[in-house]
Design an enzyme around this catalytic site. Structure first.
Site, PDB file in Angstrom:
ATOM      1  N   LYS A  64     -10.763  -3.826  19.087  1.00  0.00           N
ATOM      2  CA  LYS A  64      -9.365  -4.226  19.267  1.00  0.00           C
ATOM      3  C   LYS A  64      -8.889  -4.003  20.707  1.00  0.00           C
ATOM      4  O   LYS A  64      -7.715  -4.156  21.000  1.00  0.00           O
ATOM      5  CB  LYS A  64      -8.472  -3.487  18.262  1.00  0.00           C
TER       6      LYS A  64
ATOM      7  N   ASN B 154       0.842  -1.198   0.000  1.00  0.00           N
ATOM      8  CA  ASN B 154       0.000   0.000   0.000  1.00  0.00           C
ATOM      9  C   ASN B 154       0.878   1.249   0.000  1.00  0.00           C
ATOM     10  O   ASN B 154       2.105   1.144  -0.001  1.00  0.00           O
ATOM     11  CB  ASN B 154      -0.955  -0.028   1.199  1.00  0.00           C
TER      12      ASN B 154
ATOM     13  N   PHE C  96      -4.159   3.102  15.071  1.00  0.00           N
ATOM     14  CA  PHE C  96      -4.485   4.127  14.074  1.00  0.00           C
ATOM     15  C   PHE C  96      -5.684   3.636  13.275  1.00  0.00           C
ATOM     16  O   PHE C  96      -5.867   2.430  13.114  1.00  0.00           O
ATOM     17  CB  PHE C  96      -3.297   4.354  13.127  1.00  0.00           C
TER      18      PHE C  96
ATOM     19  N   LYS D  15       8.625 -16.678 -11.514  1.00  0.00           N
ATOM     20  CA  LYS D  15       7.895 -15.490 -11.973  1.00  0.00           C
ATOM     21  C   LYS D  15       6.658 -15.916 -12.767  1.00  0.00           C
ATOM     22  O   LYS D  15       6.746 -16.790 -13.652  1.00  0.00           O
ATOM     23  CB  LYS D  15       8.824 -14.648 -12.846  1.00  0.00           C
TER      24      LYS D  15
ATOM     25  N   ASP E  94      -4.924  -9.913  12.241  1.00  0.00           N
ATOM     26  CA  ASP E  94      -4.948  -8.517  12.678  1.00  0.00           C
ATOM     27  C   ASP E  94      -4.047  -8.435  13.920  1.00  0.00           C
ATOM     28  O   ASP E  94      -4.397  -8.942  15.001  1.00  0.00           O
ATOM     29  CB  ASP E  94      -6.391  -8.092  13.006  1.00  0.00           C
ATOM     30  N   ILE E  95      -2.889  -7.816  13.739  1.00  0.00           N
ATOM     31  CA  ILE E  95      -1.872  -7.811  14.812  1.00  0.00           C
ATOM     32  C   ILE E  95      -2.389  -7.073  16.044  1.00  0.00           C
ATOM     33  O   ILE E  95      -2.272  -7.543  17.180  1.00  0.00           O
ATOM     34  CB  ILE E  95      -0.561  -7.143  14.320  1.00  0.00           C
TER      35      ILE E  95
ATOM     36  N   ASP F 151      -4.211  -6.282   4.852  1.00  0.00           N
ATOM     37  CA  ASP F 151      -5.236  -7.163   5.424  1.00  0.00           C
ATOM     38  C   ASP F 151      -5.198  -8.548   4.782  1.00  0.00           C
ATOM     39  O   ASP F 151      -5.609  -9.525   5.384  1.00  0.00           O
ATOM     40  CB  ASP F 151      -6.621  -6.528   5.232  1.00  0.00           C
TER      41      ASP F 151
ATOM     42  N   LYS G 270     -13.207   0.336  15.824  1.00  0.00           N
ATOM     43  CA  LYS G 270     -11.893  -0.313  15.939  1.00  0.00           C
ATOM     44  C   LYS G 270     -11.350  -0.212  17.372  1.00  0.00           C
ATOM     45  O   LYS G 270     -10.723  -1.139  17.871  1.00  0.00           O
ATOM     46  CB  LYS G 270     -10.912   0.303  14.940  1.00  0.00           C
TER      47      LYS G 270
HETATM   48  N1  CTP Z   1      -3.811  -3.463  12.003  1.00  0.00           N
HETATM   49  C1  CTP Z   1      -3.061  -4.551  12.391  1.00  0.00           C
HETATM   50  N2  CTP Z   1      -3.085  -5.701  11.663  1.00  0.00           N
HETATM   51  C2  CTP Z   1      -3.844  -5.792  10.544  1.00  0.00           C
HETATM   52  C3  CTP Z   1      -4.608  -4.687  10.145  1.00  0.00           C
HETATM   53  C4  CTP Z   1      -4.580  -3.537  10.888  1.00  0.00           C
HETATM   54  O1  CTP Z   1      -2.372  -4.464  13.413  1.00  0.00           O
HETATM   55  N3  CTP Z   1      -3.828  -6.934   9.868  1.00  0.00           N
HETATM   56  C5  CTP Z   1      -3.801  -2.264  12.831  1.00  0.00           C
HETATM   57  C6  CTP Z   1      -3.175  -1.041  12.159  1.00  0.00           C
HETATM   58  O2  CTP Z   1      -1.790  -0.960  12.416  1.00  0.00           O
HETATM   59  C7  CTP Z   1      -3.957   0.116  12.794  1.00  0.00           C
HETATM   60  C8  CTP Z   1      -5.306  -0.481  13.113  1.00  0.00           C
HETATM   61  O3  CTP Z   1      -5.126  -1.902  13.122  1.00  0.00           O
HETATM   62  O4  CTP Z   1      -3.358   0.527  13.996  1.00  0.00           O
HETATM   63  C9  CTP Z   1      -6.404  -0.139  12.130  1.00  0.00           C
HETATM   64  O5  CTP Z   1      -5.982  -0.395  10.829  1.00  0.00           O
HETATM   65  P1  CTP Z   1      -6.895   0.003   9.588  1.00  0.00           P
HETATM   66  O6  CTP Z   1      -6.170  -0.376   8.317  1.00  0.00           O
HETATM   67  O7  CTP Z   1      -7.382   1.411   9.737  1.00  0.00           O
HETATM   68  O8  CTP Z   1      -8.179  -0.871   9.783  1.00  0.00           O
HETATM   69  P2  CTP Z   1      -8.500  -2.390   9.677  1.00  0.00           P
HETATM   70  O9  CTP Z   1      -8.499  -2.946  11.048  1.00  0.00           O
HETATM   71  O10 CTP Z   1      -7.628  -3.066   8.676  1.00  0.00           O
HETATM   72  O11 CTP Z   1     -10.022  -2.344   9.206  1.00  0.00           O
HETATM   73  P3  CTP Z   1     -10.669  -1.898   7.798  1.00  0.00           P
HETATM   74  O12 CTP Z   1      -9.845  -2.560   6.737  1.00  0.00           O
HETATM   75  O13 CTP Z   1     -12.056  -2.414   7.917  1.00  0.00           O
HETATM   76  O14 CTP Z   1     -10.640  -0.392   7.732  1.00  0.00           O
END
Ligand code: CTP
Length: 408
Positions: free
Chosen positions: A348, A212, A330, A291, A308-309, A281, A344
């Site tokens: 979380k 990303n 965040f 390749k 999701d960490i 995600d 969130k």
């Molecule tokens: N995060 C994480 N591990 C993931 C996804 C997100 O630890 N696999 C953490 C990010 O570092 C951030 C928070 O979760 O602190 C929210 O991330 P965000 O991308 O805004 O949201 P998501 O939880 O991925 O939800 P969505 O995709 O529905 O917006």
């Protein structure tokens, strides 16, 4: 718009007679770019290398040269200067000036101002490496440390005289970090902070990956701000072009799984975990060993969800973990910012979430500025104005510290 970290700070730069003096000219500009009000004091030998006129033109201020200046007689500059400024930096500092200060001599304007100063004094030794390593210079430097002055270590390398070794004036970056640490409250001195930053990369084949637009700027700014306020910081960073900040332990990772493992490895030692990383995600279900060749008009990639960490950290904290770090997340949002942030925060099990508008012109990914809303688990909401990411980081840390004081 945003102000910079040194705005309204009165700084005195004391320059002495070293060939490295040309670098200090550049630093005058850097101080000004960062908002400082800079005044320069030159020793007599410094004037052999650069004319006072150059420093006056660069700083836009009068340059102080003499203890007995008839124009300033009524204000007694040697007493005034060091008592009305926020910080003194002596760079480059010759062996002679260091010896003078170590022995409390007051036979020129610079040494007299230092002797009467009530602000922090930072010293950058710069000289031939044999002079620097001489036990007399080393003993003088130790004396200055014992008196409470900060000595910024010189760089090693080839010197103007052809010798090689320690004694070169350092680059601006570490000096700037020392200046900020000396000016900021050391209110994070007891904290061990883990910050995650940047994107993750999920490999598809030996040449391609899913990722990303995250630059890592916000997470790196938080890590640096915490370090400047005295914290011990571990920065777990996905691929980012930003340089590793000085004084911070940096762990480089690529995939979400690697970030997960590294973050949990540091869970027990952290008093605060700040997850600014933009974690993928999903990842390709399989990473092809070869390749992938161009073929059909339409190709499908099968994706599987990454863990999701942050959610896992929140669940671990909610279970019976005896260790209870503060968890800060965040939320990168393009719509329904507040509702999504709140969801969130709860799902979380966070203490606070930083809600980020990723669609704004000057906010979010890649930008140097940001505009965030802080939402904590007590329901308090604080909208910050558009600020540089460095200042946003400072404000986030202010809020975290007040939470830490209430949560314990
Ligand atoms: N995060 C994480 N591990 C993931 C996804 C997100 O630890 N696999 C953490 C990010 O570092 C951030 C928070 O979760 O602190 C929210 O991330 P965000 O991308 O805004 O949201 P998501 O939880 O991925 O939800 P969505 O995709 O529905 O917006």
């Amino acid at each position: 718009m945003s102000q910079s970290l040194l705005s309204n700070k009165k700084i005195i730069l004391g320059v002495t007679g070293s060939i490295a003096l040309y670098k200090a000219c550049e630093w005058v500009r850097n101080f000004q770019k960062n908002g400082a009000d800079l005044q320069v004091i030159m020793t007599t030998s410094a004037q052999e290398f650069v004319s006072p006129l150059s420093f006056a033109a660069l700083s836009g201020n009068k340059v102080f040269l003499d203890m007995f200046d008839p124009e300033e007689a009524e204000s007694i500059p040697h007493i005034q200067l060091g008592q009305t400024c926020d910080l003194m930096l002596i760079a480059p500092a010759t062996a002679q000036t260091i010896a003078r200060l170590a022995h409390g001599l007051a036979d020129d304007l610079l040494s007299t101002v230092v002797l009467a100063a009530t602000c922090p004094v930072l010293i950058c030794p710069a000289m031939n490496s044999k002079m620097y390593l001489n036990p007399a210079t080393q003993a003088n430097l130790q004396k200055l440390r014992n008196y409470g002055y900060t000595i910024i270590e010189p760089d090693s390398g080839e010197m103007a005289c052809g010798d090689t070794g320690p004694g070169r004036l350092p680059e601006w970056e570490p000096v700037y970090e020392n200046v900020l640490s000396a000016l900021l409250p050391q209110d994070y001195a007891d904290q061990q902070i883990v910050v995650t930053a940047g994107p993750t990369q999920e490999p598809l084949d030996p040449v391609r990956f899913l990722s990303n637009r995250s630059s890592g700027k916000m997470g790196y700014a938080i890590a640096k701000a915490a370090r400047r306020r005295g914290a011990k910081v571990t920065l777990i960073s996905g691929p980012s072009s930003l340089p590793s900040p000085a004084g911070i332990t940096v762990k480089k990772v690529k995939t979400a799984q690697e970030m997960y493992d590294e973050t949990f490895l540091h869970y027990e030692q952290a008093s605060i975990i700040i997850k600014a990383a933009a974690v993928s995600d999903y990842r390709p279900e399989e990473c092809q060993a070869e390749k992938i060749k161009k073929g059909a008009d339409k190709e499908e990639i099968s994706l599987v969800a990454n863990q999701d960490i942050l959610k896992a950290l929140g669940a671990h904290k909610a279970s019976k973990s005896p260790h209870q770090p503060l968890l800060i997340g965040f939320a990168a949002e393009s719509s329904r910012h507040f509702e999504e942030g709140q969801r969130k925060l709860q799902e979380k099990n966070l203490d606070m979430i930083v809600i980020n508008d990723i669609k704004g012109k000057k906010t979010g990914f890649e930008s140097d500025t940001n505009k965030v809303t802080l939402l904590d688990s007590n329901g308090a909401k604080e909208e910050l104005p558009l600020l540089s990411k460095d200042e946003t980081a400072m404000r986030i840390l202010d809020k975290i510290l007040s939470l830490k004081q209430t949560v314990g």
